[in-house]
Design an enzyme around this catalytic site. Structure first.
Site, mmCIF file in Angstrom:
data_model
loop_
_atom_site.group_PDB
_atom_site.id
_atom_site.type_symbol
_atom_site.label_atom_id
_atom_site.label_comp_id
_atom_site.label_asym_id
_atom_site.label_seq_id
_atom_site.Cartn_x
_atom_site.Cartn_y
_atom_site.Cartn_z
ATOM 1 N N GLU A 1 -4.002 1.242 7.271
ATOM 2 C CA GLU A 1 -2.665 0.780 6.902
ATOM 3 C C GLU A 1 -2.273 1.364 5.545
ATOM 4 O O GLU A 1 -3.010 1.223 4.577
ATOM 5 C CB GLU A 1 -2.637 -0.748 6.836
ATOM 6 C CG GLU A 1 -1.240 -1.281 6.653
ATOM 7 C CD GLU A 1 -1.177 -2.792 6.668
ATOM 8 O OE1 GLU A 1 -2.020 -3.419 5.996
ATOM 9 O OE2 GLU A 1 -0.279 -3.344 7.331
ATOM 10 N N CYS B 1 3.984 -5.710 7.379
ATOM 11 C CA CYS B 1 2.787 -5.580 8.226
ATOM 12 C C CYS B 1 3.173 -5.244 9.658
ATOM 13 O O CYS B 1 2.340 -4.806 10.440
ATOM 14 C CB CYS B 1 1.903 -6.810 8.134
ATOM 15 S SG CYS B 1 2.819 -8.330 8.198
ATOM 16 N N GLY C 1 -8.713 -10.997 3.425
ATOM 17 C CA GLY C 1 -8.770 -11.898 4.578
ATOM 18 C C GLY C 1 -10.203 -12.118 5.044
ATOM 19 O O GLY C 1 -10.624 -13.255 5.272
ATOM 20 N N GLY D 1 -2.235 -11.383 3.854
ATOM 21 C CA GLY D 1 -2.514 -10.360 2.850
ATOM 22 C C GLY D 1 -3.344 -9.251 3.446
ATOM 23 O O GLY D 1 -3.233 -8.963 4.644
ATOM 24 N N SER D 2 -4.190 -8.666 2.624
ATOM 25 C CA SER D 2 -4.937 -7.491 3.074
ATOM 26 C C SER D 2 -6.138 -7.877 3.939
ATOM 27 O O SER D 2 -6.635 -9.008 3.878
ATOM 28 C CB SER D 2 -5.419 -6.703 1.859
ATOM 29 O OG SER D 2 -6.344 -7.486 1.131
ATOM 30 N N GLN E 1 0.597 0.427 -5.549
ATOM 31 C CA GLN E 1 1.040 0.715 -4.176
ATOM 32 C C GLN E 1 1.578 2.154 -4.089
ATOM 33 O O GLN E 1 1.325 2.860 -3.114
ATOM 34 C CB GLN E 1 2.110 -0.288 -3.753
ATOM 35 C CG GLN E 1 2.554 -0.153 -2.311
ATOM 36 C CD GLN E 1 1.423 -0.322 -1.296
ATOM 37 O OE1 GLN E 1 0.695 -1.295 -1.328
ATOM 38 N NE2 GLN E 1 1.263 0.648 -0.412
ATOM 39 N N LYS F 1 -0.450 -20.771 -3.637
ATOM 40 C CA LYS F 1 -0.675 -19.691 -4.605
ATOM 41 C C LYS F 1 0.004 -18.417 -4.115
ATOM 42 O O LYS F 1 -0.482 -17.743 -3.209
ATOM 43 C CB LYS F 1 -2.162 -19.415 -4.807
ATOM 44 C CG LYS F 1 -2.361 -18.592 -6.096
ATOM 45 C CD LYS F 1 -3.581 -17.713 -6.101
ATOM 46 C CE LYS F 1 -3.390 -16.396 -5.407
ATOM 47 N NZ LYS F 1 -2.410 -15.487 -6.037
ATOM 48 N N GLU G 1 -3.363 -13.722 8.499
ATOM 49 C CA GLU G 1 -2.496 -12.638 8.985
ATOM 50 C C GLU G 1 -2.759 -11.461 8.068
ATOM 51 O O GLU G 1 -2.597 -11.574 6.868
ATOM 52 C CB GLU G 1 -1.021 -13.030 8.914
ATOM 53 C CG GLU G 1 -0.598 -14.093 9.902
ATOM 54 C CD GLU G 1 -0.753 -13.693 11.354
ATOM 55 O OE1 GLU G 1 -0.911 -12.478 11.636
ATOM 56 O OE2 GLU G 1 -0.738 -14.592 12.204
#
Ligand code: ADP
Length: 485
Positions: free
Chosen positions: A387, A288, A237, A232-233, A335, A179, A254
Site C-alpha cells: 500500500e 484505504c 494493527g 490504521g496501518s 507520507q 485517541k 481496519e
C-alpha cells in the site's frame, strides 16, 4: 456554542467530564501551507491516558444501564450540531488534513449523519425470546454493552472514522476513550467538544491526544479496557491485535488495501476513466479504499490509458481550500517521502511512469505532488503489492476477464474491488468471485454509504464489520438467560 477555532487557542484533553491540560502542546500544521498552524493541541502523557481509562471505567455501570431515549437524544444533538457547522468544521478538516474543501464538508456531513443514524440505533436494541426445549423454561437472548472501548483512529478521515466508531460505542451503552491520530487532532477535538456539551455524563466519553507508541499503547494494554477498535496501518494493527488479544480483549481492525479496479473491453470508457481518476487520485489517493491497481483488458487498454492521462493533465493540484482545487497536498513529509520512494521503486522495477509523480511548487510551502500513473506494470511488482497511500496508481494489462479476476484477487488485501463493464454476466460473476469485502460495479472503489457494513477480508480487516446495523456485532456482547417460570 461559543467556541470558534483560532490558531492561538490551546486545545485541551477531555477526561472524566473536565478539560485537562496536556503535558505539552503541539502545533497542528496545514499541509497546504506549512507557515500556517491550525491550532495548538495538547498531548497526553502516560498518567493522563491512565486517568482517561479510569474515568471510562467509573462511568460504565451507570451508562451501561442508561435510558435509551437519553442516549438517542444525546447522539442526535451531536449529529445536529455537526451538520449545522459542516462548513466550518469542513474547512478545519481541509486545513489540517489537506483534502479539498468540498471533500472536507462532505466528510463532516457524513459524520453528522452517522451520529443521527446511531441515535436511531440506540432505540432499536432488541433481543429474542426463545422457547426452551425444557418444559416450563424460556430463553432470553439479549445484547449488552462490551464495556470500556478504546478507539484509535488514523489521520485520513479525521472526523468520519471517529464518528463511525464513537457513535455506535455510545449508542449501545459503552464508555469510550478516544485517541485520534497525532497529525489531525483538530476535527477530533471539535467533535469531542460537541460531545462534551450534548448530555453524556462525566467519564462516558474521553479524549486523549498523543503518541501511538506511548498513549495508544496504554489504551490497548490496560486491563480495564474491554475492547479496541482501530483503523490504521497493517503494522500497528498486527501489534494491537497481539497485545489486546493476549488478555482476551475484543478487537476490531481496519487496515490497508491494494484495491483493484477492473476495466473490461465492453466498459463505457467515460465511466471507466471517471471511476479510475476519482478512485485513485481524489482525496490525494489517501484512502484505504483507493483504486491503486487499474486492471485493464487488452482491447480497451490503450484508449483507457490515453484518456486517463488527459484527465490527469487537467486535474488542478493546489491548496485544499482554494475553490478550484481538485487534489490537495499530501498530508506530511513522511507520507510524501513514502510516495516518492515508491515512485522510485516502481521505476527501478521496470514500470513506466506515464504521467506525474513530481514534487510541484505553489504559492505556499506545501506537500504538493502531481498524480502519478504507472503503466506496463506486473502484478508481482512491489508497487502492486504494497500500500502506497498517495496519489499513485498503476495499470496492469491483462488478456481478458479470467486473468483480470485472477490479478484482482492476487493480493494480501481484500477491502474494496471494482469492475467497469456493460456486461451483466461479468458484473454478476465479479461480485461473486471477488475476494474483497466491498465490491463496486461501475463505481469507484472508494466512496461508501454510511448506513451499511464497511470492512474487508484477508489482510485488510479483522473482527466484525463496522457501520450500519452490523456495528452492534462489535459494540455489544450477547447474553443468554434461562428462566424457569
Ligand atoms: P498511519 O500510517 O495512519 O499513521 P498508524 O497505524 O501509524 O497509521 O496510526 C494509526 C493510529 O494508531 C494513530 O492514532 C496512531 O497514533 C496509533 N498508533 C500507532 N502506534 C500505536 C501503538 N503501538 N499502539 C496503539 N496505537 C498506536
Amino acid at each position: 456554542m461559543g467556541y470558534r477555532f483560532s490558531p492561538m487557542t490551546q486545545h485541551d484533553l477531555f477526561i472524566g467530564g473536565s478539560w485537562v491540560k496536556g503535558a505539552v502542546y503541539q502545533p497542528n500544521l496545514n499541509p497546504s501551507n506549512l507557515d500556517e498552524s491550525v491550532g495548538e493541541y495538547a498531548h497526553a502523557d502516560e498518567a493522563k491516558a491512565k486517568d482517561a481509562v479510569a474515568a471510562a471505567r467509573a462511568a460504565l455501570p451507570e451508562w451501561s444501564r442508561s435510558n435509551i431515549q437519553t442516549r438517542a437524544d444525546a447522539l442526535d444533538r451531536v449529529g445536529t450540531e455537526i451538520l449545522a457547522r459542516r462548513e466550518e468544521i469542513g474547512r478545519l478538516l481541509a486545513r489540517e488534513e489537506g483534502k479539498t474543501l468540498k471533500e472536507g464538508i462532505g466528510e463532516v456531513t457524513r459524520a453528522g449523519n452517522i451520529f443521527k443514524f446511531f441515535a436511531g440505533e440506540a432505540l432499536r436494541i432488541s433481543g429474542e425470546l426463545v422457547p426452551s426445549v425444557r418444559s416450563g423454561v424460556h430463553v432470553e437472548v439479549t445484547r449488552e454493552p462490551v464495556g470500556v472501548v478504546t478507539i484509535i483512529t488514523p489521520w485520513n478521515f479525521p472526523i468520519a472514522i471517529p464518528a463511525w466508531k464513537i457513535a455506535p460505542a455510545l449508542a449501545f451503552g459503552n464508555t469510550v476513550v478516544f485517541k485520534p491520530a497525532e497529525l489531525t487532532p483538530g476535527c477530533a477535538w471539535a467533535v469531542s467538544e460537541i460531545i462534551s456539551r450534548s448530555g453524556f455524563p462525566a467519564g462516558v466519553f474521553n479524549l486523549v491526544i498523543g503518541k501511538g507508541r506511548i498513549v495508544g499503547e496504554i489504551l490497548v494494554t490496560s486491563p480495564e479496557v474491554d475492547a479496541v477498535s482501530f483503523t490504521g496501518s497493517v503494522e500497528t494493527g498486527h501489534h494491537i491485535l497481539l497485545a489486546a488479544t493476549k488478555r482476551h480483549a475484543k478487537v476490531q481492525l481496519e487496515m490497508g488495501g491494494k484495491n483493484p479496479l477492473v476495466v473490461l473491453d465492453d466498459a463505457d470508457i467515460e465511466v471507466a476513466v471517471d471511476c479510475a481518476v476519482q478512485g485513485a487520485f481524489y482525496s490525494t489517493g489517501q484512502r484505504c479504499t483507493a483504486s491503486s491497481r487499474l486492471v485493464v483488458t487488452d482491447g480497451i487498454h490503450d484508449a483507457f490509458v490515453e484518456k486517463t492521462i488527459s484527465r490527469l493533465k487537467a486535474l488542478r493540484v493546489g491548496d485544499a481550500v482554494a475553490p478550484d482545487t481538485d487534489v490537495g497536498p499530501v498530508v506530511d513529509q513522511s507520507q510524501l517521502d513514502q510516495d516518492l520512494s515508491y515512485i522510485e521503486i516502481g521505476r527501478g522495477e521496470g514500470a513506466r511512469l506515464a504521467f506525474g509523480g513530481e514534487r510541484i511548487s505553489r504559492d505556499t510551502r506545501g506537500y504538493y505532488l502531481s498524480p502519478a500513473l504507472f503503466v506496463e506494470t506486473d502484478n508481482r511488482m512491489r508497487v502492486n503489492r504494497e500500500e502506497i497511500f498517495g496519489p499513485v496508481a498503476t495499470v496492469v494489462r491483462v488478456k481478458g476477464y479470467e486473468e483480470a479476476v485472477e490479478v484482482a484477487n492476487d493480493t494480501e488485501f481484500g477491502l474494496s474491488a471494482g469492475v467497469v463493464t456493460t456486461s451483466l454476466k461479468h458484473a454478476d460473476d465479479f461480485k461473486r468471485r471477488s475476494r474483497a469485502g466491498m465490491v463496486m460495479v461501475n463505481l469507484p472503489t472508494a466512496g461508501v454509504d454510511y448506513h451499511v457494513p464497511f470492512g474487508g477480508t484477508k489482510g485488510s480487516s479483522y473482527g466484525p464489520r463496522e457501520q450500519g446495523r452490523y456495528a452492534r456485532e462489535f459494540y455489544t456482547t450477547v447474553k443468554t438467560a434461562y428462566v424457569s417460570s
